[in-house]
Design a protein around this motif. Structure first.
Motif, short mmCIF file in Angstrom:
data_model
loop_
_atom_site.label_atom_id
_atom_site.label_comp_id
_atom_site.label_asym_id
_atom_site.label_seq_id
_atom_site.Cartn_x
_atom_site.Cartn_y
_atom_site.Cartn_z
N UNK A 195 0.83 -1.21 0.00
CA UNK A 195 0.00 0.00 0.00
C UNK A 195 0.87 1.26 0.00
N UNK A 196 1.88 1.30 0.85
CA UNK A 196 2.71 2.50 0.94
C UNK A 196 3.44 2.79 -0.36
N UNK A 197 3.93 1.73 -1.03
CA UNK A 197 4.60 1.95 -2.31
C UNK A 197 3.63 2.50 -3.34
N UNK A 198 2.38 2.07 -3.28
CA UNK A 198 1.39 2.59 -4.20
C UNK A 198 0.96 4.00 -3.85
N UNK A 199 0.87 4.30 -2.56
CA UNK A 199 0.38 5.62 -2.13
C UNK A 199 1.41 6.71 -2.37
N UNK A 200 2.67 6.42 -2.09
CA UNK A 200 3.76 7.36 -2.37
C UNK A 200 4.92 6.56 -2.92
N UNK A 201 5.02 6.50 -4.24
CA UNK A 201 6.06 5.70 -4.89
C UNK A 201 7.43 6.21 -4.49
N UNK A 202 8.32 5.29 -4.18
CA UNK A 202 9.65 5.69 -3.74
C UNK A 202 10.51 6.22 -4.87
N UNK A 203 10.12 5.97 -6.11
CA UNK A 203 10.88 6.47 -7.25
C UNK A 203 9.97 6.59 -8.45
N UNK A 204 10.46 7.32 -9.46
CA UNK A 204 9.70 7.45 -10.70
C UNK A 204 8.95 8.77 -10.82
N UNK A 205 8.19 8.87 -11.91
CA UNK A 205 7.52 10.12 -12.25
C UNK A 205 6.15 10.28 -11.62
N UNK A 206 5.57 9.19 -11.13
CA UNK A 206 4.22 9.24 -10.57
C UNK A 206 4.26 9.19 -9.05
N UNK A 207 3.43 10.02 -8.43
CA UNK A 207 3.35 9.99 -6.97
C UNK A 207 2.58 8.78 -6.48
N UNK A 208 1.53 8.41 -7.22
CA UNK A 208 0.57 7.41 -6.74
C UNK A 208 0.39 6.33 -7.79
N UNK A 209 0.51 5.07 -7.39
CA UNK A 209 0.25 3.93 -8.27
C UNK A 209 -1.05 3.26 -7.81
N UNK A 210 -2.13 3.62 -8.49
CA UNK A 210 -3.45 3.17 -8.07
C UNK A 210 -3.54 1.65 -8.02
N UNK A 211 -2.87 1.00 -8.96
CA UNK A 211 -2.95 -0.46 -9.03
C UNK A 211 -2.47 -1.12 -7.73
N UNK A 212 -1.40 -0.57 -7.15
CA UNK A 212 -0.86 -1.16 -5.93
C UNK A 212 -1.75 -0.87 -4.72
N UNK A 213 -2.23 0.36 -4.58
CA UNK A 213 -3.08 0.67 -3.43
C UNK A 213 -4.37 -0.13 -3.49
N UNK A 214 -4.95 -0.25 -4.66
CA UNK A 214 -6.20 -1.03 -4.78
C UNK A 214 -5.96 -2.50 -4.47
N UNK A 215 -4.82 -3.03 -4.93
CA UNK A 215 -4.53 -4.44 -4.65
C UNK A 215 -4.31 -4.66 -3.16
#
Length: 417
Positions: A195-215
């Motif tokens: 969840x945390x990696x999806x909510x605030x990605x530790x790297x990359x151009x996107x802040x939020x990865x919806x796929x990970x938080x939803x999973x």
């Protein structure tokens, strides 16, 4: 696979059941999981073209069964394993066993699979990857993109994880009762990290990865269905929902990060907030208090505040003190420092931060410098705050966070900053 499509939703729910059905019948978790992934990919193509079948579980189980047979034939041709092919059904014949026989208990299989993917013989990174693939139904490519590594690297990581589980002699069954509390802690931690990696990605151009938080939320819901009496499972689900509810207000139209204090709270997801608050109440009604119950309680205080200025920071400080007793770690202290600064002034927060500069776990982390910059700015020491923000920006691999930190530093460079 897009989790928002009509195909994605049933697939995500059914993959653990398919894996469980095959493993119960044939053993060999690694090969059964591969076959289930093959069936998943077939479903992505065929279900989008023809629609979801009337019995999705039966469809996936039959296809996975055939894929397992195909894999066995390939191995036999290469290694002369006649005994294996004799145990397999003909690939061109339908599966005679129905889903009920292959999979007697959906909840048990989902729970067993979570425990298996979080086996203590695996490294944390392998636990994350295997949980997302075997329990979440994400493809290897999707997991690789989420963690910004090449797909071949992620494939090797997952393959090694399955080999390690086999070498450890892990059975497809729940761990013995005496081992479950500790093993459950690992499962909860893995879901929390996803969840945390999806909510605030530790790297990359996107802040939020919806796929990970939803999973992470979906898997935690499944875990709670299987273990409704666990207050920590309930607390983790509450924490996820209350945190994820802020997502619509976390970025502006250009994708720039908006800190909690500046968010438009009318944009928060009210349904997620309502459910999260109700779950927090249930989690807190049962003790003793664990780290996820306490974190949910902190998130609930934020959620109940009509505005940032009306937040009950003194209550949050008390909860962080309890959390530090239950689960002491530098990230808890960082958050405690912010709350202390809000409740008792910036110097109180800076005093809590001081020992962390000697803590190897966090001394080089960008968040320590970011929090120090925030508290120094509150204290009016703009020169020191600017340097801390810039140091934090240099240390983060997240582009949205870097832009935000550089903006804070630049703002303090202006005459009226």
């Amino acid at each position: 696979m897009n989790g928002d499509t009509e195909v994605g939703a049933p697939l995500r729910e059914l993959i653990p059941q398919v894996v469980g059905a095959l493993v119960r019948r044939y053993g060999r978790f690694d090969e059964c999981e591969d076959a289930a992934q093959d069936a998943l990919l077939d479903a992505i193509v065929q279900w989008r073209r023809d629609g979801v079948p009337g019995n999705p579980l039966g469809w996936l189980t039959r296809v996975a069964h055939r894929r397992l047979a195909d894999r066995a034939r390939s191995n036999i041709a290469r290694r002369r394993r006649e005994a294996t092919v004799a145990a397999m059904a003909r690939a061109d014949e339908p599966v005679e066993s129905g889903p009920a026989e292959l999979h007697p208990s959906d909840q048990d299989d989902s729970l067993i699979l979570l425990f298996l993917c979080c086996h203590p013989s695996l490294s944390p990174s392998s636990q994350l990857a295997l949980t997302l693939r075997a329990c979440g139904g994400l493809t290897t490519g999707q997991i690789a993109r989420a963690f910004l590594v090449p797909e071949a690297t992620m494939a090797q990581r997952i393959s090694r994880a399955k080999q390690r589980i086999r070498a450890a002699g892990a059975e497809f069954e729940l761990p013995p009762p005496e081992d479950r509390p500790e093993r459950l802690g690992v499962v909860l931690h893995v879901l929390y990290l996803i969840f945390n990696e999806g909510y605030t990605s530790t790297s990359g151009a996107e802040l939020h990865q919806v796929e990970l938080t939803r999973e992470a939320i979906r898997l935690t819901r499944a875990l709670r269905r299987a273990m409704p009496g666990s207050p920590e499972v309930t607390g983790l689900l509450a924490l996820m929902l209350l945190t994820d509810a802020r997502c619509p207000a976390r970025t502006d139209d250009d994708g720039n990060l908006i800190p909690l204090a500046e968010q438009d709270r009318t944009r928060w997801d009210t349904a997620a907030l309502k459910e999260g608050l109700a779950l927090t109440t249930k989690a807190l009604a049962r003790g003793p208090m664990g780290p996820y119950q306490l974190q949910a309680a902190i998130a609930a205080v934020h959620a109940e505040a009509p505005s940032a200025d009306e937040t009950d920071w003194r209550q949050i400080v008390i909860l962080y003190r309890l959390l530090e007793q239950v689960s002491p770690n530098p990230m808890v202290t960082l958050n405690h420092a912010v709350a202390a600064a809000m409740a008792h002034g910036p110097q109180a927060g800076l005093d809590l931060l001081h020992p962390l500069g000697e803590d190897d776990r966090v001394a080089d982390h960008h968040r320590l410098h970011a929090v120090r910059g925030h508290l120094l700015e509150m204290a009016g020491d703009h020169d020191a705050a600017r340097e801390s923000y810039r140091e934090a920006a240099r240390r983060t691999a997240s582009l949205p966070e870097r832009r935000f930190l550089e903006f804070r530093a630049d703002r303090l460079s202006k005459p009226n900053g």
